[in-house]
Design a protein around this motif. Structure first.
Motif, PDB file in Angstrom:
ATOM      1  N   ARG A   1       3.416   9.075  26.931  1.00  0.00           N
ATOM      2  CA  ARG A   1       4.038   8.208  27.947  1.00  0.00           C
ATOM      3  C   ARG A   1       6.073   8.080  26.484  1.00  0.00           C
ATOM      4  O   ARG A   1       6.532   8.062  27.723  1.00  0.00           O
ATOM      5  CB  ARG A   1       3.846   7.330  28.230  1.00  0.00           C
ATOM      6  N   LYS A   2       5.477   7.854  25.709  1.00  0.00           N
ATOM      7  CA  LYS A   2       5.981   7.121  24.652  1.00  0.00           C
ATOM      8  C   LYS A   2       7.009   8.377  24.304  1.00  0.00           C
ATOM      9  O   LYS A   2       8.446   8.405  24.733  1.00  0.00           O
ATOM     10  CB  LYS A   2       6.348   6.780  22.940  1.00  0.00           C
ATOM     11  N   MET A   3       6.134   9.842  24.609  1.00  0.00           N
ATOM     12  CA  MET A   3       7.346  10.786  24.125  1.00  0.00           C
ATOM     13  C   MET A   3       8.122  11.871  25.546  1.00  0.00           C
ATOM     14  O   MET A   3       9.800  11.502  25.415  1.00  0.00           O
ATOM     15  CB  MET A   3       6.467  12.381  23.645  1.00  0.00           C
ATOM     16  N   LEU A   4       7.816  10.975  26.985  1.00  0.00           N
ATOM     17  CA  LEU A   4       8.202  10.981  27.822  1.00  0.00           C
ATOM     18  C   LEU A   4       9.415  10.659  27.615  1.00  0.00           C
ATOM     19  O   LEU A   4      10.615  11.341  28.692  1.00  0.00           O
ATOM     20  CB  LEU A   4       7.202  11.324  28.965  1.00  0.00           C
ATOM     21  N   VAL A   5       9.503   9.421  27.223  1.00  0.00           N
ATOM     22  CA  VAL A   5      10.387   8.882  27.689  1.00  0.00           C
ATOM     23  C   VAL A   5      11.703   9.110  26.691  1.00  0.00           C
ATOM     24  O   VAL A   5      12.808   9.075  26.618  1.00  0.00           O
ATOM     25  CB  VAL A   5      10.167   6.292  27.038  1.00  0.00           C
ATOM     26  N   ASN A   6      11.109   9.288  25.074  1.00  0.00           N
ATOM     27  CA  ASN A   6      11.968   9.791  24.524  1.00  0.00           C
ATOM     28  C   ASN A   6      12.808  10.966  24.840  1.00  0.00           C
ATOM     29  O   ASN A   6      13.941  11.227  24.969  1.00  0.00           O
ATOM     30  CB  ASN A   6      10.874  10.269  23.019  1.00  0.00           C
ATOM     31  N   LYS A   7      12.347  11.938  25.610  1.00  0.00           N
ATOM     32  CA  LYS A   7      12.924  13.432  26.077  1.00  0.00           C
ATOM     33  C   LYS A   7      13.756  11.988  27.286  1.00  0.00           C
ATOM     34  O   LYS A   7      15.247  13.173  27.196  1.00  0.00           O
ATOM     35  CB  LYS A   7      11.742  13.915  26.846  1.00  0.00           C
ATOM     36  N   ALA A   8      13.576  11.937  27.352  1.00  0.00           N
ATOM     37  CA  ALA A   8      14.231  11.326  28.843  1.00  0.00           C
ATOM     38  C   ALA A   8      15.663  10.497  28.649  1.00  0.00           C
ATOM     39  O   ALA A   8      16.619  10.643  28.058  1.00  0.00           O
ATOM     40  CB  ALA A   8      13.641  10.392  30.152  1.00  0.00           C
ATOM     41  N   LYS A   9      15.335  10.086  27.177  1.00  0.00           N
ATOM     42  CA  LYS A   9      16.218   8.842  26.443  1.00  0.00           C
ATOM     43  C   LYS A   9      17.466  10.415  25.739  1.00  0.00           C
ATOM     44  O   LYS A   9      18.641  10.396  25.841  1.00  0.00           O
ATOM     45  CB  LYS A   9      16.329   8.898  25.436  1.00  0.00           C
TER      46      LYS A   9
END
Length: 178
Positions: A155-163
């Protein structure tokens, strides 16, 4: 004569209904950079998070199923559970076509007759375990996974990628699944 008077009103009402509303979460949406292997992208996806939008109001347990149609287009079945992951199930079926010369990363999707919207696969895992989907206006964003409850690390990795793609991750609405 009366019909001629109402046509401009009807036309303006239709245009207003089609106007995109909501905040712009990314003023400069990047072009997709990875090719999508369509056969690997097909199948079931769980919506992990999204930008809130009018057509998914009060939806939880959201899933999408992509499969090939006989005419070469892609069959899309989106499912929503009203109010909670255990809520009543609502399905909507649509179709998608690949935008030529996009490496299969851009699609046009329709759920309502001749009207098509953009669906851009902006990033995806090499093993197709997750995908980040957007479109040119920056008002829509979906983070999809192959499992309903990925790890906190994922989840954190995906949020960082979206950011990193330029999205305001503060606008994300997390989807609840059973």
């Amino acid at each position: 004569m009366k019909l001629r008077l109402f046509l401009p009103i009807i036309a303006s009402g239709l245009l207003a209904a089609c106007t995109t509303v909501g905040p712009v979460g990314n003023a400069s949406v990047p072009q997709p950079t990875k090719t999508v292997e369509l056969n690997r992208y097909l199948g079931d996806w769980f919506e992990l998070a999204r930008y809130e939008n009018s057509f998914e109001t009060d939806c939880e347990g959201v899933t999408a199923r992509y499969s090939l149609r006989n005419d070469g287009m892609i069959k899309v079945i989106n499912t929503c559970r009203q109010g909670s992951p255990e809520g009543s199930k609502k399905d909507i079926e649509g179709r998608a076509k690949i935008v030529p010369d996009s490496g299969n990363a851009k699609l046009k999707v329709s759920f309502f007759g001749p009207f098509y919207g953009d669906y851009w696969v902006l990033d995806h895992a090499n093993d197709y375990s997750w995908s980040i989907v957007g479109e040119p206006s920056g008002r829509y964003l979906w983070i999809l996974t192959r499992t309903p409850k990925p790890s906190e690390q994922t989840r954190k990795m995906l949020v960082n990628k979206a950011k990193a793609l330029g999205y305001d991750v503060g606008l994300l609405r997390w989807t609840k699944h059973e």
